[in-house]
Motif scaffolding. Sequence first.
Motif, PDB file in Angstrom:
ATOM      1  N   LEU A 124       0.830  -1.204   0.000  1.00 15.47           N
ATOM      2  CA  LEU A 124       0.000   0.000   0.000  1.00 15.47           C
ATOM      3  C   LEU A 124       0.863   1.252   0.000  1.00 15.47           C
ATOM      4  O   LEU A 124       0.603   2.202  -0.752  1.00 15.47           O
ATOM      5  N   GLN A 125       1.907   1.249   0.825  1.00 18.50           N
ATOM      6  CA  GLN A 125       2.810   2.401   0.884  1.00 18.50           C
ATOM      7  C   GLN A 125       3.477   2.640  -0.462  1.00 18.50           C
ATOM      8  O   GLN A 125       3.608   3.788  -0.913  1.00 18.50           O
ATOM      9  N   GLN A 126       3.898   1.579  -1.131  1.00 14.62           N
ATOM     10  CA  GLN A 126       4.535   1.715  -2.435  1.00 14.62           C
ATOM     11  C   GLN A 126       3.542   2.200  -3.491  1.00 14.62           C
ATOM     12  O   GLN A 126       3.898   2.981  -4.381  1.00 14.62           O
ATOM     13  N   SER A 127       2.298   1.756  -3.392  1.00 17.49           N
ATOM     14  CA  SER A 127       1.286   2.114  -4.390  1.00 17.49           C
ATOM     15  C   SER A 127       0.952   3.600  -4.342  1.00 17.49           C
ATOM     16  O   SER A 127       0.685   4.212  -5.386  1.00 17.49           O
ATOM     17  N   VAL A 128       0.959   4.170  -3.165  1.00 13.69           N
ATOM     18  CA  VAL A 128       0.587   5.578  -3.028  1.00 13.69           C
ATOM     19  C   VAL A 128       1.790   6.509  -3.156  1.00 13.69           C
ATOM     20  O   VAL A 128       1.626   7.729  -3.180  1.00 13.69           O
ATOM     21  N   ALA A 129       2.983   5.949  -3.240  1.00 12.67           N
ATOM     22  CA  ALA A 129       4.188   6.787  -3.254  1.00 12.67           C
ATOM     23  C   ALA A 129       4.322   7.580  -4.549  1.00 12.67           C
ATOM     24  O   ALA A 129       4.712   8.749  -4.530  1.00 12.67           O
ATOM     25  N   SER A 130       3.983   6.963  -5.686  1.00 13.51           N
ATOM     26  CA  SER A 130       4.213   7.619  -6.969  1.00 13.51           C
ATOM     27  C   SER A 130       3.079   8.557  -7.355  1.00 13.51           C
ATOM     28  O   SER A 130       3.305   9.704  -7.737  1.00 13.51           O
ATOM     29  N   GLN A 131       1.836   8.077  -7.267  1.00 11.72           N
ATOM     30  CA  GLN A 131       0.670   8.880  -7.648  1.00 11.72           C
ATOM     31  C   GLN A 131      -0.413   8.764  -6.570  1.00 11.72           C
ATOM     32  O   GLN A 131      -1.441   8.113  -6.771  1.00 11.72           O
ATOM     33  N   PRO A 132      -0.196   9.379  -5.422  1.00 13.54           N
ATOM     34  CA  PRO A 132      -1.132   9.192  -4.300  1.00 13.54           C
ATOM     35  C   PRO A 132      -2.548   9.648  -4.599  1.00 13.54           C
ATOM     36  O   PRO A 132      -3.507   8.982  -4.228  1.00 13.54           O
ATOM     37  N   PHE A 133      -2.706  10.790  -5.275  1.00 10.25           N
ATOM     38  CA  PHE A 133      -4.056  11.311  -5.553  1.00 10.25           C
ATOM     39  C   PHE A 133      -4.851  10.323  -6.396  1.00 10.25           C
ATOM     40  O   PHE A 133      -5.998   9.994  -6.077  1.00 10.25           O
ATOM     41  N   TRP A 134      -4.256   9.844  -7.485  1.00  9.95           N
ATOM     42  CA  TRP A 134      -4.979   8.973  -8.406  1.00  9.95           C
ATOM     43  C   TRP A 134      -5.230   7.603  -7.805  1.00  9.95           C
ATOM     44  O   TRP A 134      -6.253   6.970  -8.076  1.00  9.95           O
ATOM     45  N   PHE A 135      -4.317   7.153  -6.956  1.00  9.33           N
ATOM     46  CA  PHE A 135      -4.527   5.862  -6.306  1.00  9.33           C
ATOM     47  C   PHE A 135      -5.696   5.935  -5.333  1.00  9.33           C
ATOM     48  O   PHE A 135      -6.565   5.057  -5.307  1.00  9.33           O
ATOM     49  N   ILE A 136      -5.737   6.982  -4.510  1.00  8.62           N
ATOM     50  CA  ILE A 136      -6.838   7.140  -3.563  1.00  8.62           C
ATOM     51  C   ILE A 136      -8.156   7.294  -4.312  1.00  8.62           C
ATOM     52  O   ILE A 136      -9.183   6.718  -3.930  1.00  8.62           O
ATOM     53  N   LEU A 137      -8.139   8.075  -5.385  1.00  5.67           N
ATOM     54  CA  LEU A 137      -9.354   8.281  -6.177  1.00  5.67           C
ATOM     55  C   LEU A 137      -9.855   6.960  -6.739  1.00  5.67           C
ATOM     56  O   LEU A 137     -11.063   6.680  -6.721  1.00  5.67           O
ATOM     57  N   ALA A 138      -8.952   6.123  -7.241  1.00  7.73           N
ATOM     58  CA  ALA A 138      -9.348   4.823  -7.793  1.00  7.73           C
ATOM     59  C   ALA A 138      -9.954   3.931  -6.719  1.00  7.73           C
ATOM     60  O   ALA A 138     -10.941   3.225  -6.965  1.00  7.73           O
ATOM     61  N   VAL A 139      -9.394   3.960  -5.521  1.00  5.89           N
ATOM     62  CA  VAL A 139      -9.928   3.153  -4.426  1.00  5.89           C
ATOM     63  C   VAL A 139     -11.322   3.636  -4.033  1.00  5.89           C
ATOM     64  O   VAL A 139     -12.230   2.830  -3.786  1.00  5.89           O
TER      65      VAL A 139
END
Length: 224
Positions: A124-139
């Motif tokens: 999870l930490q690695q997934s949000v490291a590069s593009q946190p906004f878009w990852f949270i939005l997708a979730v």
Amino acid sequence: MWKLRCPRPKGSTLWLLGAIALMGVSLGSLSWWLDYSALVTLIRSWGTYAVAGYVVLFAVATAVGVPGTFFPMIAGALFGWVWGSVWALLGATLGAILAFLVARYCAYDWLQQRIAHHPWLHTLQQSVASQPFWFILAVRLAPFSPFSLVNFGFGLTAIPVTVYAAATFIGLIPSIVTYAWLGAAGDTLLTTGNQLPFLTASLALLSLTVLPLWWQRRKRPTKR
């Protein structure tokens, strides 16, 4: 070993978050929070303070991990589709931010000792490291996403609270608006007997659930 790294809070922040958690516990059992009729009756009894009371109640419920599916529907029934969507979105976003802060500041050390070594948290930490906004939005847009669990999980990452709040607010709009519509349509059904608005809102809710799954399946590469 990989460890979580988050800024430490000020004493006033801890007092505030602790008070919110205590408020949630003092307001009663889980069965009370999930009683739709009781919540509607309670909020209506607040009169001119109904809007503010609703927003606070929704935010506190979310902050302490109570499932909040009923709350947008309650907003639609009490305040109408448009304003119900506005107040529900405000309450859900505030609650998600509070849950995020509770996980980051109040439960940080406890969670650090117990689950920091788990691979899923590292992922999870690695997934949000590069593009946190878009990852949270997708979730947030994903169907069947466990809202309360996700709020606390993101609090264990190093995501800035401003990015988390913005992505959460935008990502919650489709589901909040649909559930508020369903609540308003249900109130119309009970008061006038008109079934069409409720059936339409139910179809919209079904589409909100099914379409993302269909789109995700459509994007998968076909095997030859």
